[in-house]
Write an enzyme that holds these catalytic residues in place. Structure first.
Site, PDB file in Angstrom:
ATOM      1  N   HIS A   1       7.477   8.519   1.393  1.00 19.05           N
ATOM      2  CA  HIS A   1       6.933   7.280   2.536  1.00 19.05           C
ATOM      3  C   HIS A   1       5.930   8.333   3.174  1.00 19.05           C
ATOM      4  O   HIS A   1       5.148   6.922   3.549  1.00 19.05           O
ATOM      5  CB  HIS A   1       8.268   6.342   2.500  1.00 19.05           C
ATOM      6  CG  HIS A   1       7.893   5.773   3.579  1.00 19.05           C
ATOM      7  ND1 HIS A   1       9.383   5.349   3.866  1.00 19.05           N
ATOM      8  CD2 HIS A   1       7.884   4.624   3.626  1.00 19.05           C
ATOM      9  CE1 HIS A   1       9.175   4.004   4.566  1.00 19.05           C
ATOM     10  NE2 HIS A   1       7.449   3.992   4.352  1.00 19.05           N
TER      11      HIS A   1
ATOM     12  N   GLU B   1       2.417   7.927   2.164  1.00 20.52           N
ATOM     13  CA  GLU B   1       2.115   6.470   2.062  1.00 20.52           C
ATOM     14  C   GLU B   1       1.714   6.298   3.535  1.00 20.52           C
ATOM     15  O   GLU B   1       0.299   5.447   3.597  1.00 20.52           O
ATOM     16  CB  GLU B   1       2.640   5.595   1.155  1.00 20.52           C
ATOM     17  CG  GLU B   1       2.762   4.149   1.624  1.00 20.52           C
ATOM     18  CD  GLU B   1       3.500   3.102   2.579  1.00 20.52           C
ATOM     19  OE1 GLU B   1       3.099   2.563   3.435  1.00 20.52           O
ATOM     20  OE2 GLU B   1       4.848   3.245   1.712  1.00 20.52           O
ATOM     21  N   HIS B   2       2.607   6.359   4.390  1.00 21.54           N
ATOM     22  CA  HIS B   2       1.370   6.113   5.972  1.00 21.54           C
ATOM     23  C   HIS B   2       0.627   6.883   6.388  1.00 21.54           C
ATOM     24  O   HIS B   2      -0.510   6.211   6.789  1.00 21.54           O
ATOM     25  CB  HIS B   2       3.344   6.102   6.773  1.00 21.54           C
ATOM     26  CG  HIS B   2       3.603   5.802   7.031  1.00 21.54           C
ATOM     27  ND1 HIS B   2       4.266   4.313   7.881  1.00 21.54           N
ATOM     28  CD2 HIS B   2       4.881   4.507   5.948  1.00 21.54           C
ATOM     29  CE1 HIS B   2       4.736   3.128   7.885  1.00 21.54           C
ATOM     30  NE2 HIS B   2       5.430   3.430   6.547  1.00 21.54           N
TER      31      HIS B   2
ATOM     32  N   GLU C   1       3.397   9.526  11.799  1.00 21.26           N
ATOM     33  CA  GLU C   1       3.955   8.537  11.000  1.00 21.26           C
ATOM     34  C   GLU C   1       5.047   9.375  10.578  1.00 21.26           C
ATOM     35  O   GLU C   1       6.095   8.583  10.260  1.00 21.26           O
ATOM     36  CB  GLU C   1       2.846   8.315   9.398  1.00 21.26           C
ATOM     37  CG  GLU C   1       1.203   8.225  10.399  1.00 21.26           C
ATOM     38  CD  GLU C   1       1.707   6.697  10.765  1.00 21.26           C
ATOM     39  OE1 GLU C   1       2.773   5.435  10.822  1.00 21.26           O
ATOM     40  OE2 GLU C   1       1.320   6.049  12.170  1.00 21.26           O
TER      41      GLU C   1
ATOM     42  N   GLY D   1      20.273  -5.518  20.021  1.00 18.55           N
ATOM     43  CA  GLY D   1      20.790  -3.918  19.733  1.00 18.55           C
ATOM     44  C   GLY D   1      21.896  -3.807  20.273  1.00 18.55           C
ATOM     45  O   GLY D   1      22.774  -3.993  20.782  1.00 18.55           O
ATOM     46  N   PRO D   2      22.272  -2.077  20.649  1.00 20.20           N
ATOM     47  CA  PRO D   2      23.337  -1.297  20.192  1.00 20.20           C
ATOM     48  C   PRO D   2      23.474  -1.226  22.146  1.00 20.20           C
ATOM     49  O   PRO D   2      22.501  -1.418  22.461  1.00 20.20           O
ATOM     50  CB  PRO D   2      24.163  -0.318  19.942  1.00 20.20           C
ATOM     51  CG  PRO D   2      21.962   0.080  19.964  1.00 20.20           C
ATOM     52  CD  PRO D   2      21.627  -1.407  19.457  1.00 20.20           C
TER      53      PRO D   2
ATOM     54  N   GLU E   1      11.891   3.926  11.331  1.00 22.60           N
ATOM     55  CA  GLU E   1      11.677   1.764  10.547  1.00 22.60           C
ATOM     56  C   GLU E   1      12.639   3.022   9.317  1.00 22.60           C
ATOM     57  O   GLU E   1      13.785   1.468   8.872  1.00 22.60           O
ATOM     58  CB  GLU E   1      10.446   2.400   9.589  1.00 22.60           C
ATOM     59  CG  GLU E   1      10.207   1.945   8.098  1.00 22.60           C
ATOM     60  CD  GLU E   1       8.956   1.160   7.237  1.00 22.60           C
ATOM     61  OE1 GLU E   1       8.645   2.079   7.355  1.00 22.60           O
ATOM     62  OE2 GLU E   1       8.952   1.351   5.852  1.00 22.60           O
TER      63      GLU E   1
HETATM   64 ZN   LIG Z   1       7.164   2.475   6.372  1.00 17.16          ZN
END
Ligand SMILES: [Zn+2]
Length: 984
Positions: free
Chosen positions: A84, A87-88, A160, A969-970, A185
């Site tokens: 992943h 990929e970025h 990234e 969010g929290p 992410e």
């Molecule tokens: Zn991603």
């Protein structure tokens, strides 16, 4: 009469076949096979690159939305997310394009309607789609150079992947934190309960697949060199497949591929297919996950039973399993719906339910969420399969599935090429012949014959072969009250582990490294090496979709080639009909029509009828602003589509569901509906938290958005939670008062024939006239003539109380933020064009950099909603929401002639993206936006100057004292004093 002008006449099988000759060599590629697939109106050409052994599949089809993709087989070695993160980072700069992030830069230099990169469980692929041939050639080069010759610098990896960075990057004494786009992410993904459940299920049943996206716990173990090594091992043409689709000549594509592949040589690919664990006996796994505050504590369990059902490359067996799974799980008349959901045992099927291929094997899973008795669940499942051995599946149910499959194939899809790619790529990269994967029609024909000859025995055989008395994988996830806290503690300990032993030199290195990164992120670069389209490449005249309006002003029609299908839509305006307190019940009302049933028929019978005669019937409630005045308009919409020969069923079904649905008699089904809606609430919010934040902010100053918030926002979630509590407490009287009565009132108020309008799309004038008659005779005739009006004027709908800062408290790992402000001009106002360009310039030249690259959020930017008159800055999966809100305070961006032109290209990617036939002209019907308004705005967008954008910034953005902040969010201490905190 128009007949198949678009497709049939231009698809000439013999001419296409002659275009590609088996054995022919084109730019180093040999044509190995040529396969026509007439039912999809395409010709598949299978080619092999002599130098590298790489396979290319070209799909020749008369479709201008051309697609290209390069995909690699990438088995993940561990859970650090290396596929992943690669990929970025491959998209962050390459040898020919040594600029920072050419992929994102190309978003502003292209008119592609789709550009992306995706990581699957054991493959990674990079697809794009465009209708412009120059663009197609530009992007192929970017994609090939990015993937095959990326720079993969350390800075790209830190940006990234993950990094240690001071909370304030300029202050070495501030605390060190984990940052990184993928890191955040994936932290955000963990907050999605459904995703988390599926991921843990996959990790346990097929451990060899690892976690290709990355588990935050292990992402911080990955080093830059691991990434470089992984690239060298996997991103090689011999380990790649390439795909092209559409009407552009294949020659150019192959010439580019050959140019890039030359010099790589041939390698043997050793990456095998992952297999699920071998089951010799039943295996049981229990994991814990986050508790869902929107569900009662005793309804938090998700549990499933899975059987391994033969090899995934046996395509007919895989197809059979999918049909079988459909009979078991799809819709109210399905076997397990009745046993598990209707019986009240559980809320909803779990996300892993159904048939799927995982690595080398097929799996069949029956699972539920919201069950409190796992043992009963398991015995019901086993007993049901036992009972099915003697059960005759009804022919009508099987025919309904076949009808749906065939209809779906005829329905025009503007992204057909991409859909085709998605359907074949996972199998293809796992050694299934892609040409076989295209022969869908053959599978269906075989199945029809099999069903005719053998009937239910087909399914009985599946049960005996794979399920009964066979080992089963039992997976359960229970909720842990302190789950989020435990993740936080784990992260804090890991952080302490990484930072505890740093000496002064290490600290200095980290500090300086991040300054270098910041400097690189802030630098303005020379982008002249990147190709770009010009504004002159955008046609001045947009696509028009001619419509007819009949004399009564009620029927809008469109005559076009629809491949034998008709699309029907209707809407009723509710502005003066519904009192305010009923607005929020409209979505429930719409959903209940297609799940509750009438006084004469249970819904599952009606559902069978819908599946046998139409492609689907749906109802929804919508609110939009007038394009000329911003005045809100609330409508109830209904639609349906079918083969031309079956259109009369649609108005008949509209009437049956709208007029005859009996809420009181079928209140059990209403309860089930409420439970189902409640069980998916939290995952919806975690996936689109920024939309909920945006909606909640705009509802404080914009009436349309305030109504929308009641229909689709936090208020709607709260209503469902409240109703679910009543359902759980079995308070029948309260349920009638709070749920059934409002629905009955809505039904009474809207089933009259005032203010109805229709939009019909079909392929002959006679058919359109026939449908009009059918609507009058089979739908309108059953509506009353009497209309009750309300004194609640829609423009007085109450706004949400206004606060400068609101926190919507949700138990997530990251935040979503929105800062919204009113722009009180309607769609047709001349200045909306400059505002549209402005938000794009702000995003691409400033916000993307600040929010994603520097602040480490997964996404962020500015968006202008010209239809409803709101502007909004947002961040998505954001570790540092307060910093983002600060950035939004002075969101200038670099407004230059060049950035304005780039923004135009980007805006037109959306405007000119191909639309499906069913949606041609839809703006006219849904939003009252005519083709001529769209054309005027098109010219205004093309004509926007830098000066216009400067003016818009000055006039609308600076001094935005009306802006409202919402964070989702929290809870933290920082967002307490002075904040309006909403507990969900
Ligand atoms: Zn991603």
């Amino acid at each position: 009469m128009l007949r198949c002008r678009r497709m049939a006449s231009t698809y000439s099988r013999s001419a296409s076949l002659q275009k590609y000759l088996v054995g022919q060599v084109i730019h180093g590629y040999e044509v190995c096979r040529v396969q026509p697939v007439p039912d999809l109106k395409l010709l598949a050409v299978d080619l092999r690159h002599a130098g590298t052994g790489s396979q290319h599949l070209h799909i020749d089809r008369n479709d201008s939305n051309n697609v290209f993709c390069i995909g690699f087989k990438t088995n993940a070695p561990d859970s650090t997310g290396v596929p992943h993160i690669l990929e970025h980072t491959t998209l962050c700069g390459s040898q020919r394009y040594p600029v920072h992030d050419p992929f994102f830069k190309m978003l502003n230099r292209s008119v592609a309607n789709f550009m992306n990169a995706m990581t699957g469980p054991d493959y990674t692929f990079f697809p794009f789609a465009t209708t412009n041939s120059k663009d197609f050639n530009n992007l192929i080069e970017i994609y090939l150079d990015s993937t095959l010759n990326p720079l993969l610098t350390e800075e790209d990896f830190y940006q990234e992947g993950w990094r240690l960075e001071h909370n304030n990057v300029d202050d070495p004494s501030s605390a060190l934190l984990f940052k990184g786009v993928v890191y955040n992410e994936m932290k955000g993904q963990v907050s999605n309960n459904d995703y988390f459940f599926y991921n843990k299920f996959q990790e346990n049943i097929c451990p060899s697949l690892q976690n290709s996206g990355g588990d935050p716990k292990f992402i911080t173990d990955l080093a830059h060199q691991d990434l470089v090594d992984f690239h060298a091992r996997n991103y090689h043409p011999s380990n790649a497949v390439t795909f092209s689709y559409g009407n552009l000549p294949l020659n150019g594509t192959l010439s580019k591929l050959d140019e890039f592949f030359t010099g790589f040589g041939k390698r043997s690919s050793s990456q095998g297919l992952s297999s699920p664990i071998s089951l010799h006996n039943d295996i049981e796994v229990i994991e814990s996950g986050q508790s869902d505050p929107m569900l009662p504590p005793e309804k938090q369990v998700k549990t499933s039973m899975t059987w391994i059902c033969g090899p995934s490359n046996d395509l007919y067996n895989s197809f059979l399993l999918r049909i079988f799974s459909n009979l078991l799980l799809d819709g109210q008349s399905s076997v397990f719906y009745k046993k598990l959901i209707e019986s009240g045992l559980a809320y909803e099927f779990s996300v892993n339910s159904g048939a799927e291929s995982m690595g080398s094997k097929n799996l069949l899973t029956i699972g539920v969420q919201g069950a409190d008795d796992i043992n009963t669940f398991r015995s019901i499942v086993t007993d049901t399969f036992q009972g099915l051995l003697k059960y005759d599946f009804e022919n009508s149910k099987v025919q309904a599935i076949i009808h749906q499959l065939e209809l779906n194939k005829k329905d025009h899809k503007p992204d057909f090429g991409l859909q085709l790619l998605y359907s074949i790529l996972p199998g293809w990269l796992n050694k299934t012949d892609p040409i076989e994967l295209l022969k869908f029609d053959e599978l269906l024909t075989n199945f029809k014959e099999d069903w005719r000859n053998n009937g239910s025995k087909i399914f009985h055989d599946l049960i005996s072969k794979y399920i009964l008395k066979k080992p089963c994988f039992k997976f359960t996830m229970t909720s842990k009250a302190q789950f989020n806290e435990s993740l936080k503690i784990e992260e804090a300990e890991r952080l302490a582990g990484k930072t505890g032993n740093l000496d002064e030199t290490d600290k200095k290195t980290i500090f300086e490294r991040n300054l270098i990164l910041k400097d690189k992120q802030s630098k303005t670069e020379d982008l002249s090496c990147l190709p770009s389209l010009k504004i002159s490449d955008i046609p001045k005249i947009g696509t028009f979709y001619p419509l007819n309006l009949d004399v009564t002003n009620r029927f809008m029609t469109r005559l076009t080639d629809t491949n034998g299908i008709s699309y029907l839509r209707g809407k009723k305006e509710l502005n003066n009909i519904l009192p305010f307190e009923l607005y929020q019940f409209l979505p429930l009302f719409a959903d209940s029509l297609t799940s509750v049933g009438t006084s004469m028929e249970p819904f599952h019978k009606i559902e069978d009828e819908i599946k046998l005669s139409t492609g689907g019937i749906s109802y929804s409630a919508n609110v939009i602003s007038s394009p000329t005045s911003l005045h809100p308009r609330l409508t109830f919409n209904f639609s349906g589509w079918s083969l031309n020969s079956k259109t009369d069923h649609i108005p008949r079904l509209w009437s049956k569901l709208l007029v005859e649905t009996d809420f009181r008699q079928n209140k059990e089904n209403l309860r089930i509906l409420v439970k189902m809606l409640a069980s998916s609430n939290l995952s919806t919010v975690s996936d689109s938290g920024h939309s909920f934040a945006k909606g909640y902010a705009a509802a404080q100053f914009n009436v349309t958005k305030a109504i929308d918030e009641s229909l689709n926002g936090i208020k709607q979630l709260q209503l469902i939670m409240k109703l679910n509590k009543i359902v759980e407490e079995n308070d029948d009287e309260l349920f009638e008062k709070e749920m059934i009565e409002p629905l009955e009132r809505i039904q009474k108020l809207i089933t009259n024939n005032s203010n109805l309008k229709y939009f019909l799309i079909s392929d002959s004038t006679s058919k359109l006239n026939e449908i009009k008659e059918e609507i009058i005779q089979k739908f309108e005739i059953n509506l009353s003539k009497k209309v009750d009006l309300t004194t609640d004027k829609i423009q007085n709908y109450p706004l949400l109380p206004s606060y400068p800062h609101t926190l919507l408290s949700f138990p997530f790992q990251t935040y979503h933020t929105s800062r919204s402000l009113p722009i009180d001009i309607p769609y047709t106002h001349a200045e909306t064009a400059a505002l549209q360009i402005l938000t794009n310039v702000m995003t691409s030249t400033y916000l993307h950099k600040e929010i994603r690259e520097k602040n480490g959020a997964y996404g962020g930017g500015a968006a202008y909603d010209a239809v409803n008159g709101t502007l909004n800055y947002y961040s998505y999966r954001d570790p540092n929401p307060l910093a983002s809100l600060d950035i939004f305070k002075a969101p200038t961006g670099n407004i230059t002639v060049e950035s304005v032109n780039e923004a135009k290209l980007r805006v037109f990617q959306d405007i000119d993206a191909p639309v499906s036939i069913r949606n041609e002209g839809i703006w006219n019907f849904d939003n009252d936006i005519t083709d001529s308004m769209r054309q005027t705005r098109r010219l205004a967008l093309l004509d926007v100057t830098k000066q216009d954008v400067d003016n818009a910034l000055e006039k609308y953005i600076l001094n935005d004292s009306n802006a409202v902040d919402v964070v989702l969010g929290p809870k933290t201490d920082e967002m307490n004093a002075g904040w309006n905190v909403i507990d969900i």
